[in-house]
Design a protein around this motif. Structure first.
Motif, PDB file in Angstrom:
ATOM      1  N   ARG A  97      32.520 -49.956  35.470  1.00  0.00           N
ATOM      2  CA  ARG A  97      32.585 -51.383  35.781  1.00  0.00           C
ATOM      3  C   ARG A  97      33.959 -51.950  35.496  1.00  0.00           C
ATOM      4  O   ARG A  97      34.420 -52.866  36.175  1.00  0.00           O
ATOM      5  CB  ARG A  97      31.527 -52.140  34.972  1.00  0.00           C
ATOM      6  CG  ARG A  97      30.102 -51.861  35.403  1.00  0.00           C
ATOM      7  CD  ARG A  97      29.164 -52.938  34.903  1.00  0.00           C
ATOM      8  NE  ARG A  97      29.130 -52.991  33.456  1.00  0.00           N
ATOM      9  CZ  ARG A  97      28.255 -52.341  32.695  1.00  0.00           C
ATOM     10  NH1 ARG A  97      27.334 -51.575  33.278  1.00  0.00           N
ATOM     11  NH2 ARG A  97      28.276 -52.437  31.391  1.00  0.00           N
ATOM     12  N   ARG A 149      29.599 -54.085  43.039  1.00  0.00           N
ATOM     13  CA  ARG A 149      28.237 -54.623  43.104  1.00  0.00           C
ATOM     14  C   ARG A 149      27.211 -53.573  42.696  1.00  0.00           C
ATOM     15  O   ARG A 149      26.204 -53.880  42.041  1.00  0.00           O
ATOM     16  CB  ARG A 149      27.961 -55.119  44.530  1.00  0.00           C
ATOM     17  CG  ARG A 149      26.689 -55.941  44.686  1.00  0.00           C
ATOM     18  CD  ARG A 149      26.628 -56.515  46.097  1.00  0.00           C
ATOM     19  NE  ARG A 149      25.476 -57.385  46.237  1.00  0.00           N
ATOM     20  CZ  ARG A 149      24.265 -56.978  46.608  1.00  0.00           C
ATOM     21  NH1 ARG A 149      24.079 -55.692  46.867  1.00  0.00           N
ATOM     22  NH2 ARG A 149      23.268 -57.832  46.715  1.00  0.00           N
ATOM     23  N   HIS A 150      27.470 -52.316  43.058  1.00  0.00           N
ATOM     24  CA  HIS A 150      26.557 -51.235  42.688  1.00  0.00           C
ATOM     25  C   HIS A 150      26.543 -51.030  41.174  1.00  0.00           C
ATOM     26  O   HIS A 150      25.467 -50.919  40.563  1.00  0.00           O
ATOM     27  CB  HIS A 150      26.972 -49.951  43.394  1.00  0.00           C
ATOM     28  CG  HIS A 150      26.203 -48.740  42.947  1.00  0.00           C
ATOM     29  ND1 HIS A 150      24.904 -48.481  43.343  1.00  0.00           N
ATOM     30  CD2 HIS A 150      26.546 -47.718  42.106  1.00  0.00           C
ATOM     31  CE1 HIS A 150      24.477 -47.363  42.774  1.00  0.00           C
ATOM     32  NE2 HIS A 150      25.459 -46.880  42.035  1.00  0.00           N
ATOM     33  N   ARG A 154      24.667 -53.531  38.551  1.00  0.00           N
ATOM     34  CA  ARG A 154      23.222 -53.538  38.313  1.00  0.00           C
ATOM     35  C   ARG A 154      22.923 -53.221  36.857  1.00  0.00           C
ATOM     36  O   ARG A 154      23.433 -52.252  36.304  1.00  0.00           O
ATOM     37  CB  ARG A 154      22.541 -52.509  39.216  1.00  0.00           C
ATOM     38  CG  ARG A 154      22.645 -52.818  40.703  1.00  0.00           C
ATOM     39  CD  ARG A 154      21.922 -51.778  41.533  1.00  0.00           C
ATOM     40  NE  ARG A 154      22.433 -50.445  41.299  1.00  0.00           N
ATOM     41  CZ  ARG A 154      21.943 -49.338  41.834  1.00  0.00           C
ATOM     42  NH1 ARG A 154      20.886 -49.411  42.623  1.00  0.00           N
ATOM     43  NH2 ARG A 154      22.477 -48.169  41.580  1.00  0.00           N
ATOM     44  N   GLY A 155      22.100 -54.052  36.264  1.00  0.00           N
ATOM     45  CA  GLY A 155      21.762 -53.880  34.859  1.00  0.00           C
ATOM     46  C   GLY A 155      22.686 -54.621  33.923  1.00  0.00           C
ATOM     47  O   GLY A 155      22.340 -54.820  32.753  1.00  0.00           O
ATOM     48  N   THR A 193      24.305 -57.691  35.027  1.00  0.00           N
ATOM     49  CA  THR A 193      24.190 -59.103  35.380  1.00  0.00           C
ATOM     50  C   THR A 193      22.762 -59.390  35.829  1.00  0.00           C
ATOM     51  O   THR A 193      22.068 -58.518  36.337  1.00  0.00           O
ATOM     52  CB  THR A 193      25.162 -59.457  36.522  1.00  0.00           C
ATOM     53  OG1 THR A 193      24.904 -58.607  37.653  1.00  0.00           O
ATOM     54  CG2 THR A 193      26.616 -59.257  36.073  1.00  0.00           C
ATOM     55  N   THR A 196      21.799 -61.526  38.254  1.00  0.00           N
ATOM     56  CA  THR A 196      21.740 -61.549  39.713  1.00  0.00           C
ATOM     57  C   THR A 196      23.006 -60.912  40.263  1.00  0.00           C
ATOM     58  O   THR A 196      24.118 -61.202  39.804  1.00  0.00           O
ATOM     59  CB  THR A 196      21.621 -62.990  40.236  1.00  0.00           C
ATOM     60  OG1 THR A 196      22.718 -63.772  39.739  1.00  0.00           O
ATOM     61  CG2 THR A 196      20.308 -63.610  39.783  1.00  0.00           C
ATOM     62  N   LEU A 197      22.849 -60.052  41.252  1.00  0.00           N
ATOM     63  CA  LEU A 197      23.994 -59.405  41.866  1.00  0.00           C
ATOM     64  C   LEU A 197      24.744 -60.402  42.744  1.00  0.00           C
ATOM     65  O   LEU A 197      24.140 -61.305  43.327  1.00  0.00           O
ATOM     66  CB  LEU A 197      23.533 -58.223  42.713  1.00  0.00           C
ATOM     67  CG  LEU A 197      22.898 -57.054  41.957  1.00  0.00           C
ATOM     68  CD1 LEU A 197      22.410 -55.996  42.943  1.00  0.00           C
ATOM     69  CD2 LEU A 197      23.879 -56.443  40.977  1.00  0.00           C
TER      70      LEU A 197
END
Length: 354
Positions: free
Chosen positions: A252, A322-323, A326-327, A329, A331-332
């Motif tokens: 990230r 964006r991928h 996940r986990g 945030t 909301t993506l």
């Protein structure tokens, strides 16, 4: 009149204070009987309803922001002037730009640029991961060697590295693999191995690995220490901890920084022209020498193609971020298509309300 214990107190005498029962504050409930509304109250209530309807019918005016409107107008005027100058200035020769944009010589150079970028990006990232792990290793030798490598290749300009590798055969005619200061097992001619594209890929990869190592190291250090401790407490092997727990979280932080490096790598491939490799910029330079009157449109062709390549990388970066979000945030972030659909729904809802 005599009183007996437990008998009722007569009406003529005042009862003692402690004899009067007091309701508990929590259990006291007031009951009010409804009363009829008089004429004055009816008029007052009707006036309140009318005032409420008047306030609800009023339109809420947005806050005036004259500075924002002035800045927007200035920016639009400047953009319009720049666009008008680009389209109407005959110096740019847009007809020649259209002629050269999809010529085979330009597309061949574009393919070489893509190949060199792809190979260098993969090898540079893999080398950067190894160097970053060496910087974080417990071995002082690995830490020292990794630090020296990073310091060296971040200090030397890329063009110097490419020219040095291009003339490497003048220093070492043959290369061999074997025992140090002993017999050689394999020997091969360096001039046959080091073709132009190999020299370009090796030079760019060596330079890219030094910068990627710092990006990867910063991403690994950004992972919370509790994640390392939790993985160690579970008794997981070090390799499994890094591959399944630490590195996915580090990505990230690594992705946006490494994409900047990748964009710089795409533009850095223009230097391979100096080692006799005709990439996109090399093809433009060659055609510009052959057709001196088309130098400006040829440079515009190279500029537009580089813009297309970097824009494509930015789009891929958005979906990769964006991928890995996940986990992390709730909301993506919405995709451009989702933003468009939301905007159309809001517009339709507003039109229906009006």
């Amino acid at each position: 009149m005599s009183e007996r214990p437990g008998s009722a107190v007569s009406s003529g005498s005042a009862p003692p204070a402690e004899a009067i029962p007091r309701p508990e504050p929590s259990s006291a409930v007031l009951h009010t009987a409804p009363r009829s509304q008089g004429p004055a109250e009816e008029t007052e209530g009707s006036g309140g309803d009318a005032q409420t309807r008047l306030l609800s019918a009023q339109r809420v005016l947005p806050l005036r922001r004259p500075g924002r409107w002035i800045a927007t107008a200035v920016v639009l005027v400047l953009v319009a002037q720049i666009g008008h100058g680009l389209l109407t200035n005959p110096f740019y020769q847009w007809d020649r730009f259209q002629y050269w944009f999809l010529r085979p010589v330009i597309l061949d150079g574009l393919v070489i640029t893509l190949e060199v970028t792809a190979y260098s990006a993969v090898l540079g990232l893999l080398g950067g991961i190894l160097i970053a792990l060496g910087r974080l290793s417990g071995s002082p030798v690995l830490r020292a060697v990794s630090w020296v490598y990073t310091w060296l290749f971040r200090s030397i300009p890329l063009i110097v590295v490419l020219i040095f590798l291009y003339n490497f055969s003048a220093l070492y005619k043959t290369l061999s693999i074997g025992v140090p200061f002993g017999p050689a097992f394999f020997t091969f001619d360096e001039s046959r191995l080091a073709t132009d594209i190999v020299v370009a890929v090796v030079g760019l990869s060596l330079n890219e690995a030094a910068y990627a190592a710092e990006v990867v190291r910063a991403g690994i250090l950004s992972v919370d220490q509790g994640q390392h401790e939790a993985a160690a407490a579970l008794g997981l092997p070090k390799r499994y901890q890094f591959a399944r727990i630490v590195f996915p979280q580090a990505l990230r932080s690594i992705t946006p920084n490494y994409v900047n490096q990748l964009i710089g790598l795409i533009k850095g491939t223009s230097l391979v022209f100096y080692v006799s490799l005709l990439d996109l910029f090399g093809s433009v330079q060659t055609m510009g020498s052959t057709y001196p009157g088309d130098i400006v449109p040829l440079l515009l062709v190279a500029t537009v193609w580089y813009l297309i390549l970097t824009s494509a990388v930015s789009v891929v970066q958005f979906y990769v971020e964006r991928h890995f979000a996940r986990g992390a945030t709730r909301t993506l972030p919405p995709t451009p298509l989702q933003k468009l659909r939301t905007g159309l729904r809001e517009r339709a809802r507003k039109e229906a309300a009006v």
